[in-house]
Design a protein around this motif. Structure first.
Motif, PDB file in Angstrom:
ATOM      1  N   LYS A 180       0.844  -1.188   0.000  1.00 18.39           N
ATOM      2  CA  LYS A 180       0.000   0.000   0.000  1.00 18.39           C
ATOM      3  C   LYS A 180       0.881   1.240   0.000  1.00 18.39           C
ATOM      4  CE  LYS A 180      -3.072  -2.042   3.438  1.00 18.39           C
ATOM      5  NZ  LYS A 180      -3.574  -1.855   4.796  1.00 18.39           N
ATOM      6  N   TYR A 181       0.383   2.280  -0.616  1.00 18.64           N
ATOM      7  CA  TYR A 181       1.084   3.553  -0.570  1.00 18.64           C
ATOM      8  C   TYR A 181       0.983   4.120   0.842  1.00 18.64           C
ATOM      9  CZ  TYR A 181       1.906   4.294  -5.512  1.00 18.64           C
ATOM     10  OH  TYR A 181       2.385   4.212  -6.791  1.00 18.64           O
ATOM     11  N   GLY A 182       2.056   4.678   1.321  1.00 19.37           N
ATOM     12  CA  GLY A 182       2.002   5.344   2.614  1.00 19.37           C
ATOM     13  C   GLY A 182       1.149   6.598   2.496  1.00 19.37           C
ATOM     14  N   ILE A 183       0.511   6.956   3.557  1.00 18.96           N
ATOM     15  CA  ILE A 183      -0.289   8.166   3.541  1.00 18.96           C
ATOM     16  C   ILE A 183      -0.002   8.955   4.815  1.00 18.96           C
ATOM     17  CG2 ILE A 183      -2.254   7.390   2.147  1.00 18.96           C
ATOM     18  CD1 ILE A 183      -3.007   7.408   5.687  1.00 18.96           C
ATOM     19  N   ALA A 184      -0.187  10.216   4.731  1.00 19.79           N
ATOM     20  CA  ALA A 184      -0.093  11.016   5.948  1.00 19.79           C
ATOM     21  C   ALA A 184      -1.532  11.345   6.330  1.00 19.79           C
ATOM     22  CB  ALA A 184       0.702  12.281   5.691  1.00 19.79           C
ATOM     23  N   LEU A 185      -2.031  10.633   7.310  1.00 17.63           N
ATOM     24  CA  LEU A 185      -3.408  10.856   7.759  1.00 17.63           C
ATOM     25  C   LEU A 185      -3.445  12.187   8.506  1.00 17.63           C
ATOM     26  CD1 LEU A 185      -6.099   9.272   7.727  1.00 17.63           C
ATOM     27  CD2 LEU A 185      -5.511   8.435  10.004  1.00 17.63           C
TER      28      LEU A 185
ATOM     29  N   GLU B  32      -8.793  14.284   9.694  1.00 15.66           N
ATOM     30  CA  GLU B  32      -9.426  13.027   9.278  1.00 15.66           C
ATOM     31  C   GLU B  32      -9.371  12.009  10.409  1.00 15.66           C
ATOM     32  OE1 GLU B  32      -7.969  11.303   5.627  1.00 15.66           O
ATOM     33  OE2 GLU B  32      -9.473   9.726   5.676  1.00 15.66           O
ATOM     34  N   LYS B  33      -8.227  11.964  11.074  1.00 15.73           N
ATOM     35  CA  LYS B  33      -8.068  11.024  12.183  1.00 15.73           C
ATOM     36  C   LYS B  33      -9.130  11.289  13.253  1.00 15.73           C
ATOM     37  CE  LYS B  33      -3.888  11.089  13.598  1.00 15.73           C
ATOM     38  NZ  LYS B  33      -2.729  11.423  14.414  1.00 15.73           N
ATOM     39  N   GLU B  34      -9.299  12.548  13.583  1.00 18.62           N
ATOM     40  CA  GLU B  34     -10.246  12.924  14.625  1.00 18.62           C
ATOM     41  C   GLU B  34     -11.678  12.578  14.221  1.00 18.62           C
ATOM     42  OE1 GLU B  34      -9.741  13.584  17.654  1.00 18.62           O
ATOM     43  OE2 GLU B  34     -11.884  13.844  18.019  1.00 18.62           O
TER      44      GLU B  34
ATOM     45  N   ILE C 173      -4.574   3.783  14.295  1.00 21.32           N
ATOM     46  CA  ILE C 173      -4.021   5.125  14.515  1.00 21.32           C
ATOM     47  C   ILE C 173      -2.507   5.021  14.622  1.00 21.32           C
ATOM     48  CG2 ILE C 173      -3.811   7.007  16.196  1.00 21.32           C
ATOM     49  CD1 ILE C 173      -6.804   6.634  16.795  1.00 21.32           C
ATOM     50  N   GLU C 174      -2.049   4.023  15.357  1.00 20.13           N
ATOM     51  CA  GLU C 174      -0.619   3.834  15.518  1.00 20.13           C
ATOM     52  C   GLU C 174       0.048   3.503  14.183  1.00 20.13           C
ATOM     53  OE1 GLU C 174       0.353   1.882  19.274  1.00 20.13           O
ATOM     54  OE2 GLU C 174       1.884   0.853  18.080  1.00 20.13           O
ATOM     55  N   ALA C 175      -0.599   2.612  13.406  1.00 22.59           N
ATOM     56  CA  ALA C 175      -0.031   2.225  12.110  1.00 22.59           C
ATOM     57  C   ALA C 175       0.054   3.435  11.191  1.00 22.59           C
ATOM     58  CB  ALA C 175      -0.867   1.123  11.468  1.00 22.59           C
ATOM     59  N   ALA C 176      -0.940   4.318  11.290  1.00 24.05           N
ATOM     60  CA  ALA C 176      -0.938   5.518  10.452  1.00 24.05           C
ATOM     61  C   ALA C 176       0.146   6.484  10.910  1.00 24.05           C
ATOM     62  CB  ALA C 176      -2.305   6.198  10.500  1.00 24.05           C
ATOM     63  N   GLU C 177       0.269   6.629  12.227  1.00 25.82           N
ATOM     64  CA  GLU C 177       1.242   7.592  12.762  1.00 25.82           C
ATOM     65  C   GLU C 177       2.678   7.119  12.601  1.00 25.82           C
ATOM     66  OE1 GLU C 177      -0.207   8.202  16.719  1.00 25.82           O
ATOM     67  OE2 GLU C 177      -1.550   9.822  16.105  1.00 25.82           O
ATOM     68  N   VAL C 178       2.894   5.838  12.848  1.00 27.85           N
ATOM     69  CA  VAL C 178       4.262   5.321  12.829  1.00 27.85           C
ATOM     70  C   VAL C 178       4.694   4.890  11.429  1.00 27.85           C
ATOM     71  CG1 VAL C 178       5.808   3.574  13.805  1.00 27.85           C
ATOM     72  CG2 VAL C 178       4.016   4.601  15.225  1.00 27.85           C
ATOM     73  N   ASN C 179       3.811   4.195  10.729  1.00 29.33           N
ATOM     74  CA  ASN C 179       4.222   3.625   9.442  1.00 29.33           C
ATOM     75  C   ASN C 179       3.511   4.223   8.236  1.00 29.33           C
ATOM     76  OD1 ASN C 179       5.891   1.751  10.799  1.00 29.33           O
ATOM     77  ND2 ASN C 179       4.099   0.491  11.241  1.00 29.33           N
TER      78      ASN C 179
ATOM     79  N   GLN D 238     -11.155  13.454   1.755  1.00 24.79           N
ATOM     80  CA  GLN D 238      -9.802  13.698   2.250  1.00 24.79           C
ATOM     81  C   GLN D 238      -8.795  12.672   1.719  1.00 24.79           C
ATOM     82  OE1 GLN D 238      -9.160  16.451   4.569  1.00 24.79           O
ATOM     83  NE2 GLN D 238     -11.094  16.813   3.535  1.00 24.79           N
ATOM     84  N   CYS D 239      -9.280  11.685   1.006  1.00 24.99           N
ATOM     85  CA  CYS D 239      -8.427  10.573   0.584  1.00 24.99           C
ATOM     86  C   CYS D 239      -8.090  10.707  -0.899  1.00 24.99           C
ATOM     87  CB  CYS D 239      -9.175   9.265   0.852  1.00 24.99           C
ATOM     88  SG  CYS D 239      -8.267   7.801   0.409  1.00 24.99           S
ATOM     89  N   PHE D 240      -6.823  10.937  -1.191  1.00 26.31           N
ATOM     90  CA  PHE D 240      -6.403  11.102  -2.581  1.00 26.31           C
ATOM     91  C   PHE D 240      -6.204   9.755  -3.264  1.00 26.31           C
ATOM     92  CE2 PHE D 240      -5.306  15.165  -0.703  1.00 26.31           C
ATOM     93  CZ  PHE D 240      -5.817  16.036  -1.661  1.00 26.31           C
ATOM     94  N   VAL D 241      -6.604   9.706  -4.528  1.00 30.57           N
ATOM     95  CA  VAL D 241      -6.404   8.490  -5.313  1.00 30.57           C
ATOM     96  C   VAL D 241      -4.951   8.461  -5.765  1.00 30.57           C
ATOM     97  CG1 VAL D 241      -7.051   7.320  -7.444  1.00 30.57           C
ATOM     98  CG2 VAL D 241      -8.802   8.460  -6.078  1.00 30.57           C
TER      99      VAL D 241
END
Ligand code: FES
Length: 122
Positions: free
Chosen positions: A62-67, A71-73, A86-92, A103-106
């Motif tokens: 999967k492409y990494g994303i900066a959440l 959006e997270k909230e 949340i952790e997977a998004a923040e860390v990886n 908010q989600c880019f293709v």
């Protein structure tokens, strides 16, 4: 080129469209361009009405994303993101299962986008 397949009880059948690589469109923008009725309101990550479930179909990672915090909230308020996600998004930079379509880019990868839609009968 990315295949974006939309699936919903409000669609007679799944619809696959091609999103152009490098196009910084969001899932919502792609949906609107193809008349896919994903519900939306604010288009700014603040109402949560454009919630979709995104499945990554490409074999490669999967492409990494900066959440974004926003959006997270919102996903947290909707109860659609787990602590682990949340952790997977923040860390990886791993995208969670549910996203806000506005908010989600293709990216240049094939995805399946599921949404509930408005099932109110006339
Ligand atoms: Fe409001 Fe996406 S339309 S959060």
């Amino acid at each position: 080129m990315a295949n974006v397949t939309f699936s919903s009880p409000v669609l007679a059948r799944d619809v696959t469209v091609y999103a152009i690589a490098g196009d910084r469109g969001t899932i919502l923008a792609v949906a609107k361009a193809h008349k896919i009725p994903i519900p939306f309101d604010c288009q700014d990550g603040e109402c949560g009405s454009c919630l979709v479930e995104v499945t990554h179909l490409s074999r490669n990672q999967k492409y990494g994303i900066a959440l974004t915090e926003k959006e997270k909230e919102m996903l947290r308020q909707l109860g659609k993101i787990s602590k682990a996600e949340i952790e997977a998004a923040e860390v990886n930079d791993m995208p969670p299962r549910y996203r806000l379509a506005c908010q989600c880019f293709v990216r240049n990868e094939d995805i399946l986008v599921k949404f509930e839609g408005d099932q109110t009968l006339p």
